[in-house]
Design an enzyme around this catalytic site. Structure first.
Site, short mmCIF file in Angstrom:
data_model
loop_
_atom_site.label_atom_id
_atom_site.label_comp_id
_atom_site.label_asym_id
_atom_site.label_seq_id
_atom_site.Cartn_x
_atom_site.Cartn_y
_atom_site.Cartn_z
N LEU A 165 0.82 -1.21 0.00
CA LEU A 165 0.00 0.00 0.00
C LEU A 165 0.86 1.26 0.00
CD1 LEU A 165 -2.91 -0.94 2.44
CD2 LEU A 165 -2.98 -0.75 -0.05
N CYS A 166 2.05 1.19 0.62
CA CYS A 166 2.91 2.37 0.65
C CYS A 166 3.38 2.75 -0.76
CB CYS A 166 4.11 2.15 1.57
SG CYS A 166 5.12 0.72 1.14
#
Length: 452
Positions: A213-214
């Protein structure tokens, strides 16, 4: 001399099939009775359902029709897109936007005389369980694990067991499952109670690729990153509490538009609508020749299953055409403790337990976790969550004891349809359940998972 466009005469078209069905052999089934009229008997009696009318489904309809099956049904909820035309050969430019099932059925009936194909333009979950009971064989041409799992649970739900928990062969609903991924494909025969069902070896399907997700939120580098950002992050920000539906065209268009904005912001190219569909649905581009090869294998297995003219594959055929041609058959072993093709999860109830309490138990059962369950018994709706008219009709049953609804028998089989978690996602699920009542003579002998 016949011209290249000339259609074969009827006797010539069926010559090889008639030869196969009119002679004995060492590999035939014990019930096989060779006869020159067997093809006509198969055509008039067999009812076959094809699930999916995409690249593989188009090939399946054509191959089954040319294998002597005259009574076919096809179900598909999708409409034709321009991107389908390069490999889904039954469709034309003028068909864009129309139902895949309806157009595919029409085209095959135009080319193969005597075949009758009934299309169903809807979701597979929209059909009552009894709809699937009319078919002798179900052939799958799907690109979705969730859809395969649902049809598998429906077919396995028809399997009955005797008092010693041995499957009754006459109640089995055979399936032939085909699938393709680029130059690779598989065809397998599923006979509930005999061979592994889909859930028995679901581990064969690799997990979906996931992105950190980062990376999606801060440093996207590819078009797929932009699409997954719109899908996994942006959607929930803009539509809190609203579930994303990958089969909703408006939802998919929104993801595509947001992905385009994201890509422009970071100078990334390559975001297209078809790629958006592929990333969100985990679709691998299909190749027409692979579809044709796998369809031929599936149609042959369906023909062998119904006619008994030869042994079926045992039980998982894989094809790889990436470098040369490699075909292998692997025999997998059935999981006797499978929750889907086994005798069914047994739940013990007090005779006073109501249908409402039973539905609540399904939500809390560690092996089921089915929410918003609809419950049926022997084709009768005990309670239906939807449509609204059926919910209102069956609502009074919620306060009635299950013992009364199941005609006061010691043990009965019911089917529950609802939402269950699969690989972290809520998907439609159907489960076969064996309900036994405490203290009633004739309790089931199988091991129980007690609920109260």
């Amino acid at each position: 001399m016949a011209t290249p466009d000339a259609q074969p005469t009827e006797p010539a078209r069926w010559r090889d099939l008639d030869m196969l069905l009119s002679r004995p052999g060492n590999l035939v089934a014990a019930s096989f009775d060779p006869s020159p009229t067997l093809r006509d008997e198969i055509g008039s009696f067999a009812e076959v359902l094809v699930v999916g009318a995409g690249g593989l489904g188009c090939e399946l309809l054509k191959d089954l029709a040319l294998s002597g099956f005259k009574n076919l049904h096809v179900i598909d909820m999708d409409t034709i897109d321009v991107s389908n035309l390069n490999r889904q050969f039954l469709f034309r430019v003028q068909d864009v936007g129309k139902s895949k099932a309806q157009v595919a059925a029409k085209r095959v009936m135009e080319r193969v005389s005597g075949v009758n194909i009934k299309p169903h333009f809807c979701r597979i979950e929209d059909k009552e369980i009894e709809f699937y009971s009319q078919f002798h064989i179900i052939v799958l041409g799907l690109d979705s694990i969730e859809a395969r799992s649902y049809i598998n649970s429906v077919a396995c739900g028809f399997l009955e067991y005797d008092s010693n928990d041995n499957p009754i062969p006459e109640t089995a609903k055979p399936m032939v499952d085909g699938g393709t991924e680029g130059f690779k494909g598989h065809a397998r025969v599923i006979i509930p109670g005999t061979t592994p069902c889909f859930e028995c070896n679901i581990w064969l399907f690799p997990p979906q690729v996931k992105f950190p997700l980062c990376t999606l939120a801060e440093t996207p580098r590819t078009a797929a990153h932009c699409i997954e950002y719109a899908h996994l992050i942006k959607w929930d920000e803009v539509h809190p509490g609203k579930p994303f539906d990958a089969d909703d065209a408006e939802h998919m268009q929104w993801i595509y538009s947001e992905a385009l904005k994201r890509a422009e912001l970071f100078g990334i190219s390559g975001v297209t609508y078809s790629l958006t569909q592929g990333v969100v649905k985990n679709i691998i581009p299909a190749i027409a020749s692979t579809n044709a090869i796998i369809s031929a294998a599936c149609a042959l297995e369906a023909f062998k299953l119904f006619s008994g003219c030869s042994k079926t594959v045992s039980n998982y055929l894989t094809y790889n055409g990436l470098e040369g041609t490699h075909i292998k058959v692997t025999e997998f072993v059935r999981d006797k403790d499978c929750l889907v093709c086994g005798p069914g999860t047994l739940i013990e109830l007090d005779t006073s337990a109501t249908l409402s309490q039973f539905i609540k138990m399904l939500e809390e059962h560690p092996n089921l976790r089915i929410s918003k369950a609809s419950v049926t018994h022997e084709g009768n709706n005990l309670y239906m969550q939807s449509p609204e008219v059926l919910e209102q009709m069956t609502r009074p049953n919620l306060s009635v004891p299950m013992f009364e609804l199941l005609k006061e028998v010691p043990c009965a089989t019911v089917h529950a349809t609802g939402m269950a978690e699969n690989n972290g996602k809520k998907v439609s699920s159907l489960r076969k359940l064996r309900v036994a009542f405490k203290g009633v003579i004739g309790d089931s002998k199988m091991d129980t998972t007690e609920s109260s």
